[in-house]
Design an enzyme around this catalytic site. Sequence first.
Site, mmCIF file in Angstrom:
data_model
loop_
_atom_site.group_PDB
_atom_site.id
_atom_site.type_symbol
_atom_site.label_atom_id
_atom_site.label_comp_id
_atom_site.label_asym_id
_atom_site.label_seq_id
_atom_site.Cartn_x
_atom_site.Cartn_y
_atom_site.Cartn_z
ATOM 1 N N GLU A 51 0.811 -1.218 0.000
ATOM 2 C CA GLU A 51 0.000 0.000 0.000
ATOM 3 C C GLU A 51 0.846 1.271 0.000
ATOM 4 O O GLU A 51 0.338 2.349 0.307
ATOM 5 C CB GLU A 51 -0.969 0.026 1.184
ATOM 6 C CG GLU A 51 -2.024 -1.055 1.183
ATOM 7 C CD GLU A 51 -3.034 -0.977 0.032
ATOM 8 O OE1 GLU A 51 -2.893 -0.104 -0.842
ATOM 9 O OE2 GLU A 51 -3.947 -1.821 0.015
ATOM 10 N N HIS A 90 -2.737 2.164 8.640
ATOM 11 C CA HIS A 90 -3.765 1.416 7.905
ATOM 12 C C HIS A 90 -3.917 0.052 8.567
ATOM 13 O O HIS A 90 -2.937 -0.662 8.753
ATOM 14 C CB HIS A 90 -3.357 1.262 6.440
ATOM 15 C CG HIS A 90 -4.131 0.199 5.719
ATOM 16 N ND1 HIS A 90 -5.520 0.161 5.730
ATOM 17 C CD2 HIS A 90 -3.731 -0.874 4.995
ATOM 18 C CE1 HIS A 90 -5.916 -0.891 5.023
ATOM 19 N NE2 HIS A 90 -4.856 -1.537 4.580
ATOM 20 N N HIS A 149 -6.661 -3.588 9.232
ATOM 21 C CA HIS A 149 -7.826 -4.394 8.858
ATOM 22 C C HIS A 149 -8.563 -4.746 10.151
ATOM 23 O O HIS A 149 -9.008 -5.871 10.334
ATOM 24 C CB HIS A 149 -7.404 -5.681 8.142
ATOM 25 C CG HIS A 149 -6.671 -5.453 6.860
ATOM 26 N ND1 HIS A 149 -6.070 -6.479 6.164
ATOM 27 C CD2 HIS A 149 -6.451 -4.324 6.145
ATOM 28 C CE1 HIS A 149 -5.495 -5.982 5.068
ATOM 29 N NE2 HIS A 149 -5.704 -4.684 5.039
ATOM 30 N N TYR A 151 -20.931 10.867 19.331
ATOM 31 C CA TYR A 151 -20.345 12.140 18.887
ATOM 32 C C TYR A 151 -18.847 12.035 18.609
ATOM 33 O O TYR A 151 -18.255 12.919 17.993
ATOM 34 C CB TYR A 151 -20.644 13.253 19.903
ATOM 35 C CG TYR A 151 -19.930 13.135 21.225
ATOM 36 C CD1 TYR A 151 -18.602 13.501 21.353
ATOM 37 C CD2 TYR A 151 -20.591 12.659 22.363
ATOM 38 C CE1 TYR A 151 -17.931 13.412 22.565
ATOM 39 C CE2 TYR A 151 -19.943 12.551 23.570
ATOM 40 C CZ TYR A 151 -18.605 12.930 23.668
ATOM 41 O OH TYR A 151 -17.954 12.824 24.863
ATOM 42 N N HIS A 207 -12.397 -3.775 3.223
ATOM 43 C CA HIS A 207 -10.934 -3.846 3.326
ATOM 44 C C HIS A 207 -10.442 -3.450 4.717
ATOM 45 O O HIS A 207 -9.836 -4.263 5.397
ATOM 46 C CB HIS A 207 -10.314 -2.958 2.234
ATOM 47 C CG HIS A 207 -8.827 -2.996 2.180
ATOM 48 N ND1 HIS A 207 -8.112 -2.760 1.031
ATOM 49 C CD2 HIS A 207 -7.899 -3.225 3.140
ATOM 50 C CE1 HIS A 207 -6.819 -2.862 1.279
ATOM 51 N NE2 HIS A 207 -6.667 -3.142 2.559
ATOM 52 N N TYR A 265 -11.074 22.247 22.015
ATOM 53 C CA TYR A 265 -10.924 21.361 23.178
ATOM 54 C C TYR A 265 -9.526 20.767 23.179
ATOM 55 O O TYR A 265 -8.915 20.578 22.148
ATOM 56 C CB TYR A 265 -11.962 20.236 23.093
ATOM 57 C CG TYR A 265 -11.805 19.126 24.107
ATOM 58 C CD1 TYR A 265 -12.256 19.281 25.413
ATOM 59 C CD2 TYR A 265 -11.204 17.926 23.757
ATOM 60 C CE1 TYR A 265 -12.118 18.270 26.335
ATOM 61 C CE2 TYR A 265 -11.062 16.898 24.679
ATOM 62 C CZ TYR A 265 -11.522 17.075 25.960
ATOM 63 O OH TYR A 265 -11.377 16.069 26.868
HETATM 64 ZN ZN LIG Z 1 -4.958 -3.388 3.650
#
Ligand SMILES: [Zn+2]
Length: 224
Positions: A74, A102, A104, A123, A164, A217
């Site tokens: 990726e 990233h 999964h 929220y 994904h 905040y």
């Molecule tokens: Zn992936």
Amino acid sequence: MLLGEVRAEVAAVCGQLAATGLVVGTAGNVSARAGDLIAVSPSGLDYAALTAGLVGVHRRDGEPVEAPLAPSSELPLHLAVYAAAGRSGSGAPAGPVGAIVHTHSPAATAVSALVTEVPAIHYQVAAFGGAVAVAPYATYGTDELAANVVAALSGRSACLMANHGAVTTGPDLATALSRARALEWVCDVYLRAAAAGRPRLLPPEEIETVVRKLASYGQQAPEA
Ligand SMILES: [Zn+2]
């Protein structure tokens, strides 16, 4: 070793992702930017075996500078998000992007297969800059997936990737990691509520109110 500290941090975050169940096996990947260089986790290596020296350093065009292993598949996604963050104006991800996580992770991945936007069950979704989009599916590692993720991250620090996983960004790795945990929590809460009944969701106006409230905040640690 070039960028020794940053590469050690990338390796440490990968270890934390594995230890906390946000990734299983070699799934997911992590990067951090240092100037014009990107440190990114390698492809297909168990995180238990990952050391700082095995985290690759690449130029922003992807060319390896010091990388003993092939980079994450990726890498195009990571490079595209950093490039988008460097462009000011609409379409860029929220805030400075110095790191990308990233995963999964199971709840986020499950929700990515159900909806086109993370349901406003709490929220806390506002902490990512507003409603969190689900990037349309494309084969992993492709420029098409990278483009879909960049579009979904517009004005946000998180998105899901359909069928994904999830992507979070932050000015640093610690923030990107804590956002990955927070996103997983929101998705998990939604799945629990949806499993028990039909969840009542917060209206978009309320999420916008909280986005504005959160902007004032919290406190920033002084710059090192
Ligand atoms: Zn992936």
